[in-house]
Motif scaffolding. Structure first.
Motif, PDB file in Angstrom:
ATOM      1  N   ARG A 474      53.290  48.549  -9.117  1.00 12.96           N
ATOM      2  CA  ARG A 474      52.166  48.101  -8.192  1.00 12.96           C
ATOM      3  C   ARG A 474      52.407  46.748  -7.798  1.00 12.96           C
ATOM      4  NH1 ARG A 474      48.529  50.853 -12.724  1.00 12.96           N
ATOM      5  NH2 ARG A 474      47.991  52.659 -11.539  1.00 12.96           N
ATOM      6  N   LYS A 515      50.019  55.425  -9.378  1.00 14.87           N
ATOM      7  CA  LYS A 515      49.017  55.323  -8.324  1.00 14.87           C
ATOM      8  C   LYS A 515      48.878  53.900  -7.771  1.00 14.87           C
ATOM      9  CE  LYS A 515      44.149  56.904  -7.834  1.00 14.87           C
ATOM     10  NZ  LYS A 515      43.043  57.506  -8.717  1.00 14.87           N
ATOM     11  N   TYR A 516      48.924  53.691  -6.447  1.00 19.72           N
ATOM     12  CA  TYR A 516      49.093  52.577  -5.976  1.00 19.72           C
ATOM     13  C   TYR A 516      50.203  51.645  -5.992  1.00 19.72           C
ATOM     14  CZ  TYR A 516      43.908  53.620  -5.265  1.00 19.72           C
ATOM     15  OH  TYR A 516      42.790  54.285  -5.010  1.00 19.72           O
ATOM     16  N   SER A 520      52.340  53.974  -2.168  1.00 17.51           N
ATOM     17  CA  SER A 520      51.271  54.035  -1.460  1.00 17.51           C
ATOM     18  C   SER A 520      51.581  53.057  -0.147  1.00 17.51           C
ATOM     19  CB  SER A 520      50.100  53.170  -2.267  1.00 17.51           C
ATOM     20  OG  SER A 520      49.888  53.945  -3.404  1.00 17.51           O
ATOM     21  N   LYS A 636      45.684  61.865  -8.283  1.00 21.60           N
ATOM     22  CA  LYS A 636      46.574  60.799  -7.458  1.00 21.60           C
ATOM     23  C   LYS A 636      46.561  61.459  -5.912  1.00 21.60           C
ATOM     24  CE  LYS A 636      49.585  59.046 -11.380  1.00 21.60           C
ATOM     25  NZ  LYS A 636      50.817  59.208 -11.722  1.00 21.60           N
ATOM     26  N   THR A 639      44.479  59.678  -3.119  1.00 20.11           N
ATOM     27  CA  THR A 639      45.124  58.614  -2.521  1.00 20.11           C
ATOM     28  C   THR A 639      46.631  58.776  -1.957  1.00 20.11           C
ATOM     29  OG1 THR A 639      45.917  57.573  -4.569  1.00 20.11           O
ATOM     30  CG2 THR A 639      43.819  57.045  -4.243  1.00 20.11           C
ATOM     31  N   THR A 641      49.636  58.826   0.161  1.00 22.34           N
ATOM     32  CA  THR A 641      49.783  58.259   1.703  1.00 22.34           C
ATOM     33  C   THR A 641      50.227  59.487   2.705  1.00 22.34           C
ATOM     34  OG1 THR A 641      51.208  56.546   0.816  1.00 22.34           O
ATOM     35  CG2 THR A 641      51.794  57.114   2.954  1.00 22.34           C
TER      36      THR A 641
END
Length: 699
Positions: A474, A515-516, A520, A636, A639, A641
């Protein structure tokens, strides 16, 4: 003789709601068609407003502006003396239809509503449009006042010229209407499409159209949208003209031109098929008489068609062309100044980097070929009105920034691979160390809780180990966006960069990413491509583009490099973490999405497919592991991309894969059925086992 006609079809790079640009491109295609002597011009589906308007189709503004563009087209001198076939939405009796509008010399000939809706995968046409279900019936449609001022007419559903029959058609995989049309004397079939690119799909289109005209004879015109249209799919063109089973004109599948007119063809529309029977219960097509001929008195002297051999791209070539064109459309229309990519030295991020390089190759070729629009767009993107790109590597340095984000868990091998590839493609490359940021975040956590988490290698729990990996991932995402926003500013240049993601379709399917994290991003050109195809693509780039750095990348095991090194070497690999190889995951992904398999039916198919490599219990273990990962990580996908859709088993839940994101991850009933089947197989003889496996695969 009066039997030869000159017709034209085209591909347009339309953009949803870009009414001014869409109108200009339509007029340009009509002008080019007339210059080549065409009497009939066919355009792509919903070309006036753009196919990808989605819920904007609900808005009255979209209908209003579409009619305003139609009025401009009717009044333009460019559209005179040629039958123009355009697409737009129409509201009739308070019902919204996806329609074709045919007009000639400021008069509308007909409005043809679409009868068969595309409503699978990326398509949701029944959300916005109703199918016209009144087969071979005609109703009056009262035109808006702005159109009545030009024409004063009402229209119907079938057009006839004084010398041949024309039918607006739709190529459909299940129930193509061309047979009934042919029996009713139709000689020219038109198909206006918005068909997006998938790997290995072009041959399906070509074979369907060739088969249609082989059976029923006649001329078949196919037009298609081209470009990204503001969405995550790429419409790849492939306009064509076919007659009596032969393709006689082919439009480019991938092109940087906004308007691609398939070279008009003069064709003898004498049908090759003759029907010995006619259904008396079938009502004939309604005829609209028009004082205009697609044929001329002296057409006997005109040359007729010659069949051509269709050139199909390999999947590796398609990856180098389709996603690259999609990236260019997105970049030039977004108003940004380039791309930024976290380049790890692995297959996925290297594939994304190579696609950007392929984009630069295509741009330089287009400029060299005299494409002034591409040159204008390139100059605007780089912020230099005098710039003239000649070398893809030099252009790459201007529009592409890569960065290797190292941590204490990164190896010198991956750092060197990323650096070598960046040097060969020409990107502006940076080395960024994230350890200070990671330790700062962990310091905040420790100050609040009094605890400092440890990796598993240092005695930490699985939860600590995962949290420490996710912090690194992240932090990379945060830094990627920081550098995307400010790196050009730091160099004294205006503009920002779009962040590129690089998670492949197989990783997304299982949720094997944080996630993120740096997956992302703003857009992801490889999110719909399998790991297997990406490796083949990199080998193609190594050979065709002389990117020798890719060979060491292909030879290295895929790794996230988020856990501590062992003696300076990588100890963590993706396939070990997932419990299956990427090739196995591709098979599972297709069974999950395309074959619509749940856990038990997937197990039944795989014990047959993998019987030579894995025992039933090993197959069961992989299937259960996949579904646990799939269900635990499904959230996931909400979110993920926006990704280029190149495969029909994309996991993107926002537009494509409409499954829940909260699952009972134990799959207790389903897994028990698998275990029961494994137990039964274990007590069978070899011949009985093989017989049972064959039977299970047919379920």
């Amino acid at each position: 003789m009066g039997r030869k006609v000159t017709v034209a079809t085209c591909c347009l790079n339309q953009w949803a709601l870009d009414f001014e640009g869409n109108c200009e491109r339509i007029l340009r295609s009509i002008e080019e068609a007339k210059a080549h002597g065409a009497k009939y011009r066919l355009g792509p589906e919903l070309e006036i407003c753009g196919y990808g308007c989605a819920d904007h189709f609900y808005e009255s503004d979209t209908l209003l502006h579409s009619f305003q563009v139609l009025r401009n087209l009717l009044e333009s001198p460019v559209t005179q003396d040629i039958i123009c076939d355009v697409g737009m939405p129409i509201m009739h009796h308070n019902v919204r239809y996806n329609c074709r509008i045919l007009f000639l010399n400021r008069k509308i000939l007909l409005i043809r509503p679409k009868m068969l809706m595309a409503n699978h995968g990326n398509y949701r046409e029944v959300r916005w449009f109703s199918p016209w279900n009144k087969l071979r019936s005609v109703e009056e449609y009262f035109l808006p006042r702005m159109i009545q001022e030009v024409t004063g007419q009402v229209t119907s559903a079938v057009a006839v010229t004084s010398s041949c029959l024309v039918r607006v058609s739709l190529l459909n995989f299940v129930a193509s209407p061309h047979i009934q049309m042919g029996r009713d004397g139709v000689e020219i079939f038109t198909n206006s499409s918005a068909s997006h690119h998938e790997l290995r799909k072009a041959d399906q289109r070509v074979n369907l159209i060739k088969a249609a005209t082989t059976k029923s004879g006649g001329i078949y015109l196919y037009a298609n949208q081209r470009g990204c249209d503001g969405d995550r799919v790429y419409y790849d063109g492939c306009a064509m003209v076919a007659i009596n089973g032969d393709v006689v004109a082919q439009g480019a599948q991938f092109s940087l031109d906004d308007v691609v007119l398939t070279e008009p063809r003069t064709l003898d529309h004498e049908p090759s098929a003759s029907w010995s029977t006619f259904n008396p219960n079938q009502s004939p097509c309604h005829r609209v008489k028009v004082d205009f001929s697609l044929s001329g008195c002296d057409d006997v002297y005109l040359p007729t068609h010659q069949p051509i051999e269709w050139h199909f791209h390999t999947p590796e070539e398609e990856i180098s062309l389709g996603p690259a064109c999609w990236l260019w459309d997105y970049l030039r229309r977004s108003g940004q100044a380039g791309f930024l990519l976290p380049l790890s030295g692995g297959v996925d991020s290297s594939s994304t980097a190579c696609i950007v390089h392929c984009m630069c190759v295509q741009l330089c070729r287009a400029v060299e070929g005299g494409n002034s629009r591409v040159l204008e767009d390139v100059r605007r993107v780089v912020g230099d009105e005098s710039y003239h790109p000649q070398d893809p590597k030099e252009l790459c340095a201007r529009v592409f920034t890569t960065c290797y984000m190292a941590s204490e868990n990164s190896s010198e091998d991956t750092r060197n691979r990323a650096r070598d590839l960046a040097n060969q493609i020409g990107s502006t490359h940076m080395n960024i160390n994230i350890d200070v940021a990671v330790k700062g975040i962990l310091g905040i956590f420790s100050a609040v809780t009094g605890r400092w988490p440890q990796f598993r290698a240092s005695g930490g729990s699985a939860r600590e180990n995962l949290a420490l990996q996710n912090v690194q991932a992240r932090v990379r995402m945060v830094l990627a966006y920081l550098f995307a926003q400010l790196s050009l500013w730091a160099r004294g240049r205006p503009g920002g960069l779009l962040v590129l993601g690089s998670a492949n379709v197989d990783e997304s399917l299982t949720g094997y990413f944080t996630k993120y994290d740096c997956s992302s991003a703003d857009i992801n050109p490889i999110g719909g491509i399998s790991k297997t195809d990406l490796k083949r693509f990199l080998l193609h780039c190594a050979e065709r583009l002389q990117l020798t750095a890719l060979r060491s990348i292909l030879a290295a095991p895929p790794t996230a490099e988020l856990e501590p090194l062992t003696d300076g070497r990588v100890s963590q690999t993706d396939e070990a973490d997932m419990g299956m190889t990427y090739s196995e995951l591709s098979v599972i992904g297709r069974l999950r999405k395309i074959s619509k398999c749940g856990p038990f039916s997937m197990f039944c198919k795989l014990i047959h497919t993998w019987k030579d490599a894995l025992s039933p219990s090993e197959v069961a273990q992989k299937v259960k592991r996949f579904f646990r990962m799939y269900s635990v990580n499904r959230h996931k996908m909400t979110t993920v991309t926006p990704s280029y859709h190149a495969e029909s088993y994309s996991p993107d839940d926002n537009r494509f894969d409409l499954r829940p994101f909260l699952y009972n991850a134990s799959w207790s009933w389903q897994f028990r059925c698998i275990d029961d089947q494994v137990s039964i197989i274990a007590f069978l003889s070899r011949s009985e086992r093989e017989k049972m496996i064959r039977g299970a695969a047919r379920r």
